[in-house]
Write a protein that holds these residues in place. Structure first.
Motif, PDB file in Angstrom:
ATOM      1  N   ASP A  39      -7.310-115.398 -25.063  1.00 17.83           N
ATOM      2  CA  ASP A  39      -8.148-116.509 -24.597  1.00 17.83           C
ATOM      3  C   ASP A  39      -9.245-116.838 -25.614  1.00 17.83           C
ATOM      4  O   ASP A  39      -9.576-118.004 -25.833  1.00 17.83           O
ATOM      5  CB  ASP A  39      -8.781-116.184 -23.233  1.00 17.83           C
ATOM      6  N   TYR A  40      -9.772-115.789 -26.224  1.00 17.81           N
ATOM      7  CA  TYR A  40     -10.785-116.019 -27.274  1.00 17.81           C
ATOM      8  C   TYR A  40     -10.190-116.868 -28.404  1.00 17.81           C
ATOM      9  O   TYR A  40     -10.810-117.836 -28.869  1.00 17.81           O
ATOM     10  CB  TYR A  40     -11.277-114.668 -27.829  1.00 17.81           C
ATOM     11  N   LYS A  42      -7.566-118.834 -28.404  1.00 20.42           N
ATOM     12  CA  LYS A  42      -7.231-120.192 -27.947  1.00 20.42           C
ATOM     13  C   LYS A  42      -8.501-121.039 -27.850  1.00 20.42           C
ATOM     14  O   LYS A  42      -8.534-122.199 -28.259  1.00 20.42           O
ATOM     15  CB  LYS A  42      -6.530-120.083 -26.576  1.00 20.42           C
ATOM     16  N   ASN A  43      -9.540-120.422 -27.336  1.00 13.33           N
ATOM     17  CA  ASN A  43     -10.804-121.140 -27.160  1.00 13.33           C
ATOM     18  C   ASN A  43     -11.444-121.521 -28.502  1.00 13.33           C
ATOM     19  O   ASN A  43     -12.100-122.542 -28.632  1.00 13.33           O
ATOM     20  CB  ASN A  43     -11.737-120.245 -26.335  1.00 13.33           C
ATOM     21  N   ASN A  47      -3.847-121.990 -31.919  1.00 14.81           N
ATOM     22  CA  ASN A  47      -2.802-121.965 -30.895  1.00 14.81           C
ATOM     23  C   ASN A  47      -1.533-121.276 -31.370  1.00 14.81           C
ATOM     24  O   ASN A  47      -0.469-121.433 -30.792  1.00 14.81           O
ATOM     25  CB  ASN A  47      -2.509-123.386 -30.407  1.00 14.81           C
ATOM     26  N   ARG A  92      -0.013-119.491 -22.448  1.00 14.18           N
ATOM     27  CA  ARG A  92      -1.190-120.256 -22.919  1.00 14.18           C
ATOM     28  C   ARG A  92      -0.798-121.327 -23.923  1.00 14.18           C
ATOM     29  O   ARG A  92      -1.637-121.792 -24.697  1.00 14.18           O
ATOM     30  CB  ARG A  92      -2.189-119.292 -23.548  1.00 14.18           C
ATOM     31  N   GLU A 421     -21.273-117.108 -30.758  1.00 12.81           N
ATOM     32  CA  GLU A 421     -21.082-118.032 -29.638  1.00 12.81           C
ATOM     33  C   GLU A 421     -22.411-118.559 -29.117  1.00 12.81           C
ATOM     34  O   GLU A 421     -22.515-119.705 -28.687  1.00 12.81           O
ATOM     35  CB  GLU A 421     -20.291-117.339 -28.512  1.00 12.81           C
ATOM     36  N   GLN A 432     -14.938-124.158 -34.466  1.00  9.59           N
ATOM     37  CA  GLN A 432     -14.465-124.609 -33.150  1.00  9.59           C
ATOM     38  C   GLN A 432     -14.511-126.138 -33.046  1.00  9.59           C
ATOM     39  O   GLN A 432     -13.566-126.764 -32.571  1.00  9.59           O
ATOM     40  CB  GLN A 432     -15.321-123.967 -32.071  1.00  9.59           C
ATOM     41  N   GLN A 436     -11.288-128.561 -32.669  1.00  8.76           N
ATOM     42  CA  GLN A 436     -11.180-129.397 -31.471  1.00  8.76           C
ATOM     43  C   GLN A 436     -10.878-130.853 -31.870  1.00  8.76           C
ATOM     44  O   GLN A 436     -10.011-131.494 -31.291  1.00  8.76           O
ATOM     45  CB  GLN A 436     -12.499-129.350 -30.732  1.00  8.76           C
TER      46      GLN A 436
END
Ligand code: GLC
Ligand code: CA
Length: 527
Positions: A39-40, A42-43, A47, A92, A421, A432, A436
């Protein structure tokens, strides 16, 4: 051959499994740890994963000495754990590449033990052997004196890594096979069997180690090795068309056009395009990496090779850009955090498929002078544990510090994911944000167009276009403005308006009537 559709939007995260996350307190990373951190990843915006070799091995070259291609190393977990990792990733919408090491095995592999026996057996021709114990191997590295067999065997890399037999491009001795002789064909079939094994259990493809090394005494264009790959990849094309291959070759024309790889890495070879961008520190003279503020770096040292490769492979496959990998010093060794922000923003907005090396997103340092571990030598400083938080061993492991695979960063203010973070200005957030944006804008994906808008020898900025987006980078220490008249290939909508609000920015910039302005050490995207 540009591959399955998912590649167009893929951003890979490379994991050196030894050092990512330990969950059973033995001081070494494991599959469960990777699962817990999906999850980290992916966030963050990645991917897809590339996991360095995780097979059974004596670990004399960190696992690139494979003892059993079909069993994982117990220290990481079981085969079932790895299959579960594939499942968890797929849930995911992530993909997972394993590392395929087709050019050599460990000297402890059962095939090699059989191959070294005196009498003829099924594996006698699996590796490259001369026919006399005292004969050399025509300039190739070899070993004598270790096996029953009357001959010497060729090495592919370290002493522990005998070369598998895919034949010779030009046969000049009786002990050599040609490409199409039976033994080299049996080696190919054995490697296809390995590929099928992992693909059938949910693996999505492979990073291929030393992909250009298979055929010995090949011609300059490596046409023999390319022919072998066109055959090996039939497993993918005919049976697993959603899978893909990326090569360690660093010659996209040969790897993509010749050998039909979906992607080929640009590696940091001295004097080559990629090196001139980010790690120009092994050539003679001072480091002139393009992103260094005071180095007078020159985009014209990058562009000719890049444009030539890009134009050649477009529509057939991709150049894969890396922030770093397990073989090379991290960028943090020579580039400041600000310089890396620009470098990452640039690499992540080029056409092709980017690979982020674990920990680069938080700026893990390169540790000089660490004693070598598992054949790492100077590479060891790039392979230290991931830094998660300020708990024991920076959250990597609960083991005693003395039991860790490698020491964690001992400094008081060691970078951690937790701190990154929490800090809106961190490198982590730049990564990030740019990822995105990349996922949100079709123009920024692997297949999107690329064109040069403004490039001048030994001067900044560099401006380029991706579809309808205009991007600029100015690594220098002073602000620059380029008037619109000096730009070519400006996206139509911008040429009409001659102004825009930045979509993304590091360090400040603007697009106004007088031109495109980029502040000192900045990167900007406008539409
Ligand atoms: C590749 C790997 C490297 C390894 C070598 C031999 O270059 O990336 O880590 O030592 O091949 O397999
Ligand atoms: Ca462990």
């Amino acid at each position: 051959m540009s591959g399955p559709k998912w590649l167009n939007d893929a951003v890979f995260y490379e994991i050196y499994p030894q050092s990512f996350q330990d969950t059973n307190g033995d001081g070494i990373g494991d599959f469960e740890g990777i699962i817990e951190r999906l999850d980290y990843i992916k966030n963050l915006g990645c991917n897809a994963l590339w996991i360095n070799p995780c097979y059974d091995s004596p670990f004399k070259d960190a696992g690139y000495d494979v003892r059993d291609y079909k069993s994982v190393a117990p220290r990481y977990g079981t085969n079932e754990d790895l299959y579960r990792l594939f499942d968890e990733a797929h849930r995911r919408s992530m993909h997972v590449f394993l590392d395929l090491v087709p050019g050599h095995t460990s000297e402890e592999h059962a095939w090699f033990r059989e191959s070294g026996r005196a009498g003829h057996n099924e594996y006698s021709g699996r590796y490259i052997w001369s026919d006399l114990w005292i004969a050399g191997m025509q300039g190739h590295p070899y070993i004598a004196g270790e096996c029953e067999r009357n001959g010497t065997y060729m090495l592919n890399f370290f002493k522990c890594q005998p070369a598998l037999n895919y034949g010779f491009g030009t046969v000049t001795a009786p002990w050599q096979d040609g490409l199409d002789d039976p033994e080299p064909h049996r080696t190919r079939e054995a490697m296809k069997d390995v590929m099928r094994f992992w693909l059938s259990h949910g693996c999505d493809g492979f990073r291929v180690d030393m992909a250009d090394s298979l055929v010995k005494d090949d011609d300059d264009s490596k046409s023999g090795t390319a022919e072998v790959w066109r055959d090996l990849r039939r497993v993918i094309d005919e049976e697993y068309p959603e899978a893909a291959l990326v090569s360690e070759w660093s010659n996209p024309k040969q790897a993509v056009l010749g050998a039909h790889f979906n992607m080929d890495f640009y590696l940091d070879h001295p004097g080559k395009a990629y090196n001139t961008l980010v790690r120009d520190n092994e050539t003679e003279g001072p480091d002139r990496s393009f992103f260094r503020k005071d180095a007078g770096g020159d985009i014209e040292r990058f562009l000719p090779q890049f444009l030539s490769d890009y134009e050649a492979v477009k529509g057939h496959g991709h150049i894969a850009f890396i922030t770093c990998n397990h073989d090379t010093p991290r960028m943090s060794r020579t580039l400041t955090e600000r310089e890396r922000k620009l470098a990452y923003a640039f690499l992540f907005t080029l056409p092709g498929v980017p690979f982020l090396y674990y920990g680069d997103e938080i700026g893990i340092p390169y540790f000089e002078d660490l004693p070598t571990k598992e054949g790492g030598y100077t590479r060891t400083g790039t392979r230290t544990p991931m830094q998660w938080n300020h708990e024991r061993n920076l959250g990597f492991s609960t083991a005693d510090a003395a039991k860790l695979y490698l020491p964690v960063d001992p400094s008081e203010d060691a970078a951690t994911v937790e701190d990154a973070e929490a800090d809106p200005d961190s490198l982590y957030h730049t990564v990030q944000d740019i990822l995105q944006l990349r996922h949100a804008q079709d123009d920024l994906k692997a297949d999107g167009e690329f064109a040069v808008v403004y490039a001048k020898k030994e001067s900044c900025p560099f401006l380029y276009r991706r579809g309808s987006l205009l991007l600029g980078v100015n690594p220098s220490g002073s602000a620059v403005t380029v008037p619109w008249e000096e730009l070519s290939q400006v996206p139509d909508q911008l040429a009409g308006r001659k102004s825009a609000e930045p979509l993304f920015c590091v360090g400040g910039g603007s697009a106004e009537a007088e031109g495109i302005t980029l502040e000192a050490q900045s990167f900007m995207i406008v539409r």
